[in-house]
Design a protein around this motif. Structure first.
Motif, mmCIF file in Angstrom:
data_model
loop_
_atom_site.group_PDB
_atom_site.id
_atom_site.type_symbol
_atom_site.label_atom_id
_atom_site.label_comp_id
_atom_site.label_asym_id
_atom_site.label_seq_id
_atom_site.Cartn_x
_atom_site.Cartn_y
_atom_site.Cartn_z
ATOM 1 N N ASP A 179 37.363 63.430 39.379
ATOM 2 C CA ASP A 179 36.572 64.395 38.612
ATOM 3 C C ASP A 179 36.889 64.285 37.122
ATOM 4 O O ASP A 179 35.978 64.312 36.279
ATOM 5 C CB ASP A 179 36.854 65.823 39.097
ATOM 6 C CG ASP A 179 36.265 66.085 40.474
ATOM 7 O OD1 ASP A 179 35.318 65.362 40.846
ATOM 8 O OD2 ASP A 179 36.744 67.004 41.156
ATOM 9 N N ARG A 180 38.139 64.204 36.803
ATOM 10 C CA ARG A 180 38.505 64.067 35.389
ATOM 11 C C ARG A 180 38.010 62.743 34.808
ATOM 12 O O ARG A 180 37.618 62.690 33.643
ATOM 13 C CB ARG A 180 40.023 64.159 35.235
ATOM 14 C CG ARG A 180 40.588 65.541 35.531
ATOM 15 C CD ARG A 180 42.041 65.623 35.098
ATOM 16 N NE ARG A 180 42.578 66.967 35.276
ATOM 17 C CZ ARG A 180 43.757 67.376 34.795
ATOM 18 N NH1 ARG A 180 44.526 66.504 34.119
ATOM 19 N NH2 ARG A 180 44.178 68.594 34.977
ATOM 20 N N TRP A 181 38.041 61.709 35.637
ATOM 21 C CA TRP A 181 37.531 60.422 35.159
ATOM 22 C C TRP A 181 36.031 60.498 34.887
ATOM 23 O O TRP A 181 35.535 59.917 33.921
ATOM 24 C CB TRP A 181 37.827 59.331 36.179
ATOM 25 C CG TRP A 181 37.131 58.026 35.895
ATOM 26 C CD1 TRP A 181 36.092 57.477 36.571
ATOM 27 C CD2 TRP A 181 37.427 57.106 34.820
ATOM 28 N NE1 TRP A 181 35.719 56.284 36.022
ATOM 29 C CE2 TRP A 181 36.532 56.033 34.936
ATOM 30 C CE3 TRP A 181 38.357 57.094 33.795
ATOM 31 C CZ2 TRP A 181 36.523 54.962 34.062
ATOM 32 C CZ3 TRP A 181 38.366 56.026 32.914
ATOM 33 C CH2 TRP A 181 37.464 54.974 33.051
ATOM 34 N N GLU A 193 45.760 58.448 30.132
ATOM 35 C CA GLU A 193 46.879 58.883 30.965
ATOM 36 C C GLU A 193 46.997 60.410 30.984
ATOM 37 O O GLU A 193 47.321 61.005 32.027
ATOM 38 C CB GLU A 193 48.179 58.276 30.440
ATOM 39 C CG GLU A 193 48.289 56.768 30.634
ATOM 40 C CD GLU A 193 48.540 56.398 32.080
ATOM 41 O OE1 GLU A 193 49.252 57.140 32.774
ATOM 42 O OE2 GLU A 193 48.014 55.359 32.526
ATOM 43 N N GLU A 194 46.730 61.056 29.859
ATOM 44 C CA GLU A 194 46.914 62.511 29.779
ATOM 45 C C GLU A 194 45.739 63.283 30.358
ATOM 46 O O GLU A 194 45.939 64.343 30.964
ATOM 47 C CB GLU A 194 47.115 62.914 28.310
ATOM 48 C CG GLU A 194 48.433 62.419 27.722
ATOM 49 C CD GLU A 194 48.561 62.776 26.255
ATOM 50 O OE1 GLU A 194 47.540 63.226 25.665
ATOM 51 O OE2 GLU A 194 49.662 62.591 25.689
ATOM 52 N N GLN A 195 44.526 62.775 30.211
ATOM 53 C CA GLN A 195 43.348 63.550 30.594
ATOM 54 C C GLN A 195 42.804 63.211 31.975
ATOM 55 O O GLN A 195 42.099 64.021 32.572
ATOM 56 C CB GLN A 195 42.241 63.337 29.549
ATOM 57 C CG GLN A 195 42.618 63.786 28.153
ATOM 58 C CD GLN A 195 41.529 63.522 27.142
ATOM 59 O OE1 GLN A 195 40.344 63.442 27.491
ATOM 60 N NE2 GLN A 195 41.903 63.395 25.866
ATOM 61 N N VAL A 196 43.078 62.036 32.490
ATOM 62 C CA VAL A 196 42.509 61.610 33.766
ATOM 63 C C VAL A 196 43.484 61.829 34.922
ATOM 64 O O VAL A 196 43.061 62.093 36.059
ATOM 65 C CB VAL A 196 42.068 60.136 33.684
ATOM 66 C CG1 VAL A 196 41.565 59.643 35.041
ATOM 67 C CG2 VAL A 196 40.981 59.973 32.636
ATOM 68 N N PHE A 197 44.776 61.786 34.669
ATOM 69 C CA PHE A 197 45.770 61.947 35.731
ATOM 70 C C PHE A 197 46.241 63.399 35.797
ATOM 71 O O PHE A 197 46.456 64.041 34.769
ATOM 72 C CB PHE A 197 46.953 61.011 35.492
ATOM 73 C CG PHE A 197 46.645 59.564 35.789
ATOM 74 C CD1 PHE A 197 47.020 59.009 36.999
ATOM 75 C CD2 PHE A 197 45.950 58.787 34.880
ATOM 76 C CE1 PHE A 197 46.735 57.687 37.273
ATOM 77 C CE2 PHE A 197 45.659 57.472 35.148
ATOM 78 C CZ PHE A 197 46.044 56.917 36.347
ATOM 79 N N GLU A 198 46.404 63.868 37.006
ATOM 80 C CA GLU A 198 46.903 65.220 37.246
ATOM 81 C C GLU A 198 48.159 65.122 38.097
ATOM 82 O O GLU A 198 48.107 64.701 39.249
ATOM 83 C CB GLU A 198 45.837 66.055 37.967
ATOM 84 C CG GLU A 198 46.235 67.510 38.173
ATOM 85 C CD GLU A 198 45.125 68.315 38.799
ATOM 86 O OE1 GLU A 198 45.320 69.528 38.983
ATOM 87 O OE2 GLU A 198 44.065 67.741 39.124
ATOM 88 N N ASP A 199 49.282 65.505 37.498
ATOM 89 C CA ASP A 199 50.593 65.372 38.152
ATOM 90 C C ASP A 199 50.857 63.932 38.598
ATOM 91 O O ASP A 199 51.384 63.681 39.695
ATOM 92 C CB ASP A 199 50.697 66.318 39.356
ATOM 93 C CG ASP A 199 50.604 67.779 38.946
ATOM 94 O OD1 ASP A 199 51.022 68.091 37.812
ATOM 95 O OD2 ASP A 199 50.091 68.588 39.744
ATOM 96 N N SER A 241 42.578 61.412 39.070
ATOM 97 C CA SER A 241 41.589 62.419 39.441
ATOM 98 C C SER A 241 40.190 61.881 39.190
ATOM 99 O O SER A 241 39.809 61.682 38.023
ATOM 100 C CB SER A 241 41.808 63.712 38.644
ATOM 101 O OG SER A 241 40.758 64.622 38.885
#
Length: 387
Positions: free
Chosen positions: A154-156, A142-148, A152
């Motif tokens: 790219d983060r995934w 939840e903290e590293q893959v989602f942006e606002d 995301s």
């Protein structure tokens, strides 16, 4: 030639007897269905038992089975051994019998203590760390893959724990639902068994002799419990059945919690098999601790089943009147409806309870948003392309 004629005559005689027997059986079935051997196909207004809703014929076997004095076998487990010992001790003041009962109840206490101890250790040493691990994994997602609050890609793609996250059971809800339904069915069978004996003990009538706590009757090589006083019912239910029901409920909850916190599909199946071992612990203790004589005695003890119909006990097939046939048809329909209702309840529990637990009751991932399945589908597709 004389021998050939004699043989042919015997064959003709046997054929006539077979035809007569078949006609008699058809006549008996017709009597049970229509109330008359002379008019097996006639439908009249004065034959109310032959209505449009009655499609299944009543055979002699069906009618005779309604008079069977049903009784239920005592379970071949440490709980069944405790029931047997309790019934025997209530029938005699012999010291040896009471000593055997004491030893069997000591085995029952040992079984209950072991089962509760295994449940507590499983919760502390296995389920607790597994829950913390899967919570940390989902929190990192939840903290590293989602942006606002928006997923995301790219983060995934750069999320280092994606493989572990996609091994989480809730990433494949349908597969996990199947496994959890199987586990629920395993515990439900054990609970149904306990509820059945709870119902049998409650429905037992009071003994005919006021000074007796239980009443038994011989039936061939079997001993059938047919009556019990309220004090005997309370002792058997509280000391034997209630602990069994509590253990089964706690085991289902702990097992569901452990399974949902598993971080590997391979371990998910292994954990489900390991949990089934705890449900069979009472049978294991019974087979390992109880001598063969005690096990044989448990097989010989039965509990009388309560009556499920109002058809007269002394009636025979030949004496059946149209009113008796109508009453039997009503009994058969009620019994089938009851069995279908039981099947529906079982299906609802086995499928509905896991769905409810996954969506509302589980506290492994509070507030779970069901947002892992979609990104993990891409990982599954890439793995399938390599197979």
């Amino acid at each position: 030639a004389r021998g050939g004629r004699t043989h042919s005559a015997m064959e003709r005689k046997a054929s006539r007897e077979a035809v007569s027997a078949g006609a008699a059986d058809e006549g008996l079935t017709a009597l049970l269905v229509n109330g008359s051997q002379d008019r097996p196909q006639e439908k009249s207004a004065d034959a109310p038992w032959r209505d449009k809703e009655m499609e299944l014929p009543i055979t002699k076997k069906d009618f005779d089975m309604s008079h069977t004095h049903a009784y239920i076998d005592i379970p071949e487990s440490i709980y069944g051994a405790a029931m047997m010992a309790f019934i025997r001790s209530s029938q005699t003041f012999h010291k040896v019998v009471h000593c055997v009962t004491f030893c069997i109840f000591a085995g029952l206490v040992l079984n209950i203590v072991i089962q509760f101890y295994v449940l507590i250790c499983t919760k502390v040493y296995i389920t607790g760390p597994a829950v913390l691990a899967v919570q940390e994994l989902y929190k990192a997602f939840e903290e590293q893959v989602f942006e606002d609050g928006v997923f995301s890609p790219d983060r995934w793609a750069h999320f280092e724990h994606s493989d572990s996250l996609c091994q989480m059971p809730l990433s494949q809800p349908m597969f996990f639902l199947c496994i959890l339904s199987i586990w629920t069915a395993t515990c439900w069978v054990d609970l149904l068994d306990s509820f059945q004996y709870l119902y049998l003990w409650i429905c037992l009538p009071a003994p005919t002799k006021v000074d007796h706590t239980t009443e038994v009757e011989p039936d061939g090589n079997n001993i059938v419990l047919k009556g019990a006083a309220r004090s005997a019912k309370a002792c058997a239910i509280c000391a034997i059945l209630i602990p069994k029901i509590i253990i089964a409920c706690l085991l289902w909850w702990l097992g569901a919690r452990w399974l949902i916190a598993t971080t590997s599909f391979q371990d998910l199946l292994l954990n489900a098999v390991a949990l089934a071992f705890i449900t069979e612990l009472d049978e294991l203790i019974f087979m390992s601790l109880m001598p063969g004589d005690i096990q044989s005695m448990v097989q010989n003890f039965k509990i009388k089943s309560p009556p499920i119909r109002s058809l007269r006990e002394d009636i025979t097939t030949e004496e059946a009147t149209p009113a008796d046939i109508a009453e039997f048809v009503s009994f058969r329909d009620r019994r089938l409806a009851m069995l279908m209702g039981r099947m529906a309840i079982t299906a609802l529990v086995v499928v509905g309870l896991p769905i409810l637990y996954m969506d509302r009751l589980q506290q492994v991932l509070p507030g779970y948003k069901w947002d892992v399945h979609k990104p993990c589908e891409g990982n599954v597709g890439s793995v399938m392309s390599l197979i």
